[in-house]
Every structure is written in structure tokens, then in C-alpha cells.
Design a protein around this motif. Structure first.
Motif, PDB file in Angstrom:
ATOM      1  N   GLN A 118       0.835  -1.201   0.000  1.00 30.57           N
ATOM      2  CA  GLN A 118       0.000   0.000   0.000  1.00 30.57           C
ATOM      3  C   GLN A 118       0.871   1.253   0.000  1.00 30.57           C
ATOM      4  OE1 GLN A 118      -3.178   0.345  -0.390  1.00 30.57           O
ATOM      5  NE2 GLN A 118      -3.295   2.534  -0.053  1.00 30.57           N
ATOM      6  N   GLU A 119       0.391   2.287  -0.641  1.00 27.93           N
ATOM      7  CA  GLU A 119       1.063   3.579  -0.636  1.00 27.93           C
ATOM      8  C   GLU A 119       0.007   4.667  -0.655  1.00 27.93           C
ATOM      9  OE1 GLU A 119       2.981   4.733  -4.419  1.00 27.93           O
ATOM     10  OE2 GLU A 119       2.180   2.861  -5.214  1.00 27.93           O
ATOM     11  N   LEU A 120       0.432   5.884  -0.475  1.00 32.20           N
ATOM     12  CA  LEU A 120      -0.478   7.029  -0.515  1.00 32.20           C
ATOM     13  C   LEU A 120       0.217   8.145  -1.274  1.00 32.20           C
ATOM     14  CD1 LEU A 120      -3.180   8.215   0.391  1.00 32.20           C
ATOM     15  CD2 LEU A 120      -2.050   9.006   2.484  1.00 32.20           C
ATOM     16  N   ASP A 121      -0.281   8.423  -2.483  1.00 33.83           N
ATOM     17  CA  ASP A 121       0.330   9.465  -3.300  1.00 33.83           C
ATOM     18  C   ASP A 121       0.283  10.809  -2.587  1.00 33.83           C
ATOM     19  OD1 ASP A 121       1.091   7.955  -5.521  1.00 33.83           O
ATOM     20  OD2 ASP A 121      -0.898   8.075  -6.418  1.00 33.83           O
ATOM     21  N   HIS A 159       5.817  17.367   1.681  1.00 34.18           N
ATOM     22  CA  HIS A 159       6.401  17.867   0.441  1.00 34.18           C
ATOM     23  C   HIS A 159       6.230  19.376   0.325  1.00 34.18           C
ATOM     24  CE1 HIS A 159       6.706  13.865  -1.693  1.00 34.18           C
ATOM     25  NE2 HIS A 159       5.860  13.568  -0.731  1.00 34.18           N
ATOM     26  N   LYS A 160       7.245  20.000  -0.224  1.00 36.88           N
ATOM     27  CA  LYS A 160       7.109  21.406  -0.609  1.00 36.88           C
ATOM     28  C   LYS A 160       6.153  21.521  -1.781  1.00 36.88           C
ATOM     29  CE  LYS A 160       9.792  25.294  -2.465  1.00 36.88           C
ATOM     30  NZ  LYS A 160      11.153  25.739  -2.859  1.00 36.88           N
ATOM     31  N   ASN A 161       6.368  20.698  -2.806  1.00 35.33           N
ATOM     32  CA  ASN A 161       5.495  20.665  -3.985  1.00 35.33           C
ATOM     33  C   ASN A 161       5.809  19.394  -4.774  1.00 35.33           C
ATOM     34  OD1 ASN A 161       4.026  20.993  -6.325  1.00 35.33           O
ATOM     35  ND2 ASN A 161       4.696  23.087  -6.717  1.00 35.33           N
ATOM     36  N   PRO A 162       4.943  18.377  -4.723  1.00 31.44           N
ATOM     37  CA  PRO A 162       5.242  17.114  -5.408  1.00 31.44           C
ATOM     38  C   PRO A 162       5.233  17.214  -6.921  1.00 31.44           C
ATOM     39  CG  PRO A 162       3.003  17.100  -4.568  1.00 31.44           C
ATOM     40  CD  PRO A 162       3.646  18.344  -4.041  1.00 31.44           C
ATOM     41  N   PRO A 166      12.057  15.541  -8.165  1.00 34.99           N
ATOM     42  CA  PRO A 166      12.477  15.115  -6.832  1.00 34.99           C
ATOM     43  C   PRO A 166      13.647  15.912  -6.256  1.00 34.99           C
ATOM     44  CG  PRO A 166      12.013  13.205  -8.203  1.00 34.99           C
ATOM     45  CD  PRO A 166      11.936  14.407  -9.109  1.00 34.99           C
ATOM     46  N   ASP A 167      14.561  16.370  -7.101  1.00 36.06           N
ATOM     47  CA  ASP A 167      15.705  17.112  -6.579  1.00 36.06           C
ATOM     48  C   ASP A 167      15.335  18.556  -6.211  1.00 36.06           C
ATOM     49  OD1 ASP A 167      15.254  17.668  -9.265  1.00 36.06           O
ATOM     50  OD2 ASP A 167      17.341  18.195  -9.660  1.00 36.06           O
ATOM     51  N   GLU A 168      14.167  19.028  -6.652  1.00 37.29           N
ATOM     52  CA  GLU A 168      13.708  20.371  -6.298  1.00 37.29           C
ATOM     53  C   GLU A 168      12.680  20.346  -5.176  1.00 37.29           C
ATOM     54  OE1 GLU A 168      13.897  23.074 -10.257  1.00 37.29           O
ATOM     55  OE2 GLU A 168      12.385  21.481 -10.312  1.00 37.29           O
ATOM     56  N   ASP A 169      11.960  19.242  -5.055  1.00 41.30           N
ATOM     57  CA  ASP A 169      10.946  19.122  -4.016  1.00 41.30           C
ATOM     58  C   ASP A 169      11.618  18.976  -2.651  1.00 41.30           C
ATOM     59  OD1 ASP A 169       8.604  18.775  -2.658  1.00 41.30           O
ATOM     60  OD2 ASP A 169       8.200  16.743  -3.393  1.00 41.30           O
ATOM     61  N   ILE A 230      -6.775  16.428  -3.401  1.00 36.32           N
ATOM     62  CA  ILE A 230      -6.073  16.505  -4.676  1.00 36.32           C
ATOM     63  C   ILE A 230      -4.807  15.654  -4.592  1.00 36.32           C
ATOM     64  CG2 ILE A 230      -4.928  18.012  -6.337  1.00 36.32           C
ATOM     65  CD1 ILE A 230      -6.630  20.309  -5.282  1.00 36.32           C
ATOM     66  N   TYR A 231      -4.697  14.676  -5.486  1.00 31.32           N
ATOM     67  CA  TYR A 231      -3.543  13.785  -5.513  1.00 31.32           C
ATOM     68  C   TYR A 231      -2.599  14.150  -6.655  1.00 31.32           C
ATOM     69  CZ  TYR A 231      -6.100  10.656  -2.357  1.00 31.32           C
ATOM     70  OH  TYR A 231      -6.771  10.122  -1.287  1.00 31.32           O
ATOM     71  N   VAL A 232      -1.323  13.902  -6.430  1.00 29.01           N
ATOM     72  CA  VAL A 232      -0.318  14.013  -7.478  1.00 29.01           C
ATOM     73  C   VAL A 232       0.435  12.684  -7.509  1.00 29.01           C
ATOM     74  CG1 VAL A 232       1.789  15.159  -8.251  1.00 29.01           C
ATOM     75  CG2 VAL A 232      -0.059  16.500  -7.237  1.00 29.01           C
ATOM     76  N   GLU A 233       0.360  11.964  -8.640  1.00 26.19           N
ATOM     77  CA  GLU A 233       1.045  10.680  -8.731  1.00 26.19           C
ATOM     78  C   GLU A 233       2.557  10.876  -8.633  1.00 26.19           C
ATOM     79  OE1 GLU A 233      -1.411  11.519 -10.649  1.00 26.19           O
ATOM     80  OE2 GLU A 233      -2.936   9.950 -10.569  1.00 26.19           O
ATOM     81  N   ARG A 234       3.197   9.911  -8.041  1.00 25.92           N
ATOM     82  CA  ARG A 234       4.639   9.993  -7.856  1.00 25.92           C
ATOM     83  C   ARG A 234       5.357   9.935  -9.201  1.00 25.92           C
ATOM     84  NH1 ARG A 234       5.835   9.351  -2.582  1.00 25.92           N
ATOM     85  NH2 ARG A 234       4.122   8.586  -1.289  1.00 25.92           N
ATOM     86  N   PRO A 235       6.520  10.590  -9.315  1.00 24.93           N
ATOM     87  CA  PRO A 235       7.290  10.520 -10.563  1.00 24.93           C
ATOM     88  C   PRO A 235       7.909   9.146 -10.744  1.00 24.93           C
ATOM     89  CG  PRO A 235       8.549  11.668  -8.881  1.00 24.93           C
ATOM     90  CD  PRO A 235       7.175  11.441  -8.304  1.00 24.93           C
ATOM     91  N   LEU A 236       8.314   8.859 -11.958  1.00 28.66           N
ATOM     92  CA  LEU A 236       9.011   7.611 -12.226  1.00 28.66           C
ATOM     93  C   LEU A 236      10.304   7.534 -11.418  1.00 28.66           C
ATOM     94  CD1 LEU A 236       8.713   7.230 -16.109  1.00 28.66           C
ATOM     95  CD2 LEU A 236       7.752   5.689 -14.386  1.00 28.66           C
ATOM     96  N   SER A 237      10.685   6.335 -11.055  1.00 30.42           N
ATOM     97  CA  SER A 237      11.946   6.132 -10.350  1.00 30.42           C
ATOM     98  C   SER A 237      13.111   6.603 -11.223  1.00 30.42           C
ATOM     99  CB  SER A 237      12.110   4.656  -9.999  1.00 30.42           C
ATOM    100  OG  SER A 237      13.401   4.409  -9.503  1.00 30.42           O
TER     101      SER A 237
END
Length: 349
Positions: A118-121, A159-162, A166-169, A230-237
Motif C-alpha cells: 500500500q502507498e499514498l500518493d 512535500h514542498k510541492n510534489p 524530486p531534486d527540487e521538491d 487533490i492527488y499528485v502521482e509519484r514521478p518515475l523512479s
């Protein structure tokens, strides 16, 4: 029930809360007395498929029990504690937010039992209570996991902003350890979530256990844009780079991400269709009312039609709005929210 160490350190927690980045939060270890927290864990509900029906009407890997006082004696005591004025005063002291309101419905709260995988975006929570329309202000989460490691995932992340790379968040991670409480403010940029739970084989029997409660106020000094969750899907690995030869795990991860986006789009399209039909019907009724003449008989019929229009299946509309709390665009739900608030104002006159 509340640990005396917690009470004695309220001023320090207040300082930490107001200095925290990327938004205001505080982490409190040993939140409850050890004996009381042990009872909460002992009485924690087992995973039940009926409690794990997700927004796609399928059995997911997160079970939620919102009927907190019915779980057991420890949870009845907990319910009494979190609604007591003494406890609310302590939360107000830490946060500086006055007039906090306890939520007897535990909308979105209660016990949360998350299984492996399980995860939570990252997301921001809905801004108004779906029944009372009160302003959502604070999340209080207490974790009940005696064993947890950073390698297992599942740590809450701020998160600051998802939407940034990733290197800016700016991401702050907090392990969900036993008797650890996290208190944080909710508004338009209080982004939070947790990465996938990945338990080692010898610990696959464990789950991520927590208790969550949300506090509200009648008003808020600083206005926020009203929205549902409001969800934001995680970026690709980062491993997905040009030239990567996909293995079975890579393919599975990509399929899961695409599947989540497809489900999101399906819910979005369903929501748009339902609301467009509802608003079109209302618009047609309004047009017919405008076409009415001013004769006494016609005025009486006009008044009757107005009353029929204003009483159109309100319960169905309110139920639909509550279901939309997990949708992903406040722009879509905003018109119905305005209608809902108008009905409630009309009913209070």
C-alpha cells in the motif's frame, strides 16, 4: 492517557510547530502513556475486507474503521479525550489555532490499517467538512507500530510541492513508530503522503497501523481555495533512463502507475458527466421558470415550480458531493459545493 512528558513540553512543541518547513507540523514521541498506547494496539481492529472498499468499489489494501467508540474500551476513552476541552486547549496552544472543533463523524479518520504494497500518493486534503462545511485545519495522526524500519517504506512525507522534480521538491520523512504523534496544518499546500510499504519476507505479517483525527473551525482568518482531496502521482523512479532494459519488476511498476492514472481519469470523467447532467437539468428548470408570465395563477405555479426545483433530491446531491471528496480537481467540485452551502443557508433561515 496523555503522557505527562507531552504536557510539560507544550511550549517546545509550539516552537517546533511554527518553525517547521515546508509547512507547519510537529512530531511528538511518547505521546500517550505507554500503558494506554499498548491498549490501543491490543484493541486495534483486524484487517477486514468490508473496511477496505476503496473509491473504485474494490477491496484495497487499506482498511479504515471510523466508528471509533465502538472498537473497544481504549478507543472509547480515546474518543472522549480528543473531544475534551482540556485536550483541545493543548492542541490550540501548540498550533495557535483557536476555536477547534472535534469531528464526531471521523470523516477520513479513525483507524487506518495499511498492508504490504500500500502507498499514498502526495496529496492535499479536502478543505471543508462534507456534512458541516466547517473549515478543516489540522491532522492528528498517532502511529502504533512497534517494529518499523526506513527500508520498509511507509514513512509519512511532507512535500514542498510534489509537482516539482524530486531534486527540487523539499521532502521531510517521519517514520511511523509506536506512540509517535504527528500534528500538522492543512491548507492548499500541505502536501503529504507515504511511499509504498515494502516489508521483508520475515515481516510480511505486519501492517502499518495508525489512528487519525481531523480538527475544524467555523471560520479561518486566511482564506484558502476550496477543493476536495487533490492527488499528485509519484514521478518515475530515477532508474528509468534511456537504455534501461526492463525487468519484470520494472514492468509491474509501470503497469501499476498507468493503472492508477487510468482509474483517476475514469473517476474524473464519471464526475464530470454526473455534474454536467445535474447542472444542465437545473439550467433547464431555471429557463422554464423565466418563461413564466406574471399573472396570479402563473405566479402561483411559478412559486410551486421554484419550490420543486429547490427541493430536488437534496440527499442524493449531498451524498454525491461527499463521494467526490476523493476526486482530484477542486474546479470540478466547486460548483456543487456552492449549491450545497446555499441549501444549508436556506435551511437555517
Amino acid at each position: 492517557m496523555l503522557n505527562q512528558k507531552t504536557i510539560d513540553a507544550l511550549d517546545e512543541y509550539k516552537k517546533q510547530f511554527h518553525q517547521a518547513k515546508p509547512f507547519r507540523y510537529v512530531v511528538v514521541d511518547d505521546f500517550f502513556t505507554p500503558e494506554f498506547c499498548a491498549q490501543l494496539l491490543k484493541q486495534f481492529p483486524d484487517f477486514n475486507d468490508q473496511d477496505a472498499i476503496d473509491e473504485n468499489q474494490t477491496v484495497g489494501r487499506k482498511a479504515v474503521v471510523q466508528q471509533v467508540p465502538e472498537i473497544g474500551r481504549a478507543y472509547r476513552d480515546l474518543d472522549r479525550l480528543v473531544q475534551s476541552q482540556a485536550f483541545i486547549n493543548q492542541v490550540e496552544h501548540i498550533t495557535g489555532i483557536e476555536g477547534l472543533l472535534y469531528d464526531p463523524h471521523y470523516i477520513g479518520g479513525g483507524t487506518h490499517n495499511n498492508l504490504n504494497g500500500q502507498e499514498l500518493d502526495p496529496h492535499v486534503d479536502f478543505t471543508h467538512h462534507p456534512i458541516t462545511s466547517h473549515h478543516r485545519r489540522l491532522n492528528l495522526i498517532v502511529y502504533l507500530n512497534r517494529q518499523w524500519s526506513a527500508e520498509w517504506g511507509g514513512q509519512i512525507q511532507f512535500h514542498k510541492n510534489p509537482r516539482l522534480s524530486p531534486d527540487e521538491d523539499e521532502i521531510i520523512s517521519v517514520l511511523p513508530l509506536f506512540n509517535r504523534a504527528v500534528l500538522f496544518e492543512t491548507h492548499n499546500h500541505s502536501w503529504h503522503g507515504f511511499p509504498p510499504i515494502s516489508l521483508p519476507e520475515e515481516h510480511k505479517n505486519l501492517s502499518r497501523k495508525s489512528f487519525a483525527l481531523y480538527y475544524y473551525t467555523h471560520q479561518r482568518a486566511q482564506p484558502v481555495d476550496p477543493h476536495s482531496t487533490i492527488y499528485v502521482e509519484r514521478p518515475l523512479s530515477e532508474r528509468f533512463q534511456t537504455g534501461l532494459k526492463l525487468n519484470a519488476n520494472d514492468v509491474t511498476e509501470l503497469q501499476q502507475m498507468i493503472g492508477r492514472r487510468d482509474q483517476h481519469l475514469k473517476r474524473l470523467y464519471t464526475t464530470i458527466t454526473a455534474q454536467t447532467k445535474e447542472l444542465s437539468r437545473i439550467k433547464a428548470e431555471v429557463m422554464r421558470l423565466k418563461a413564466a408570465t406574471g399573472t396570479p395563477d402563473k405566479q402561483a405555479r411559478l412559486l410551486q415550480r421554484q419550490m420543486e426545483l429547490l427541493s430536488f433530491d437534496e440527499s442524493r446531491m449531498f451524498q454525491r458531493i461527499q463521494e467526490l471528496e476523493n476526486s482530484t480537481s477542486w474546479r470540478i467540485t466547486a460548483p456543487l459545493r456552492q449549491i450545497k452551502r446555499w441549501f444549508r443557508r436556506r435551511g437555517s433561515h
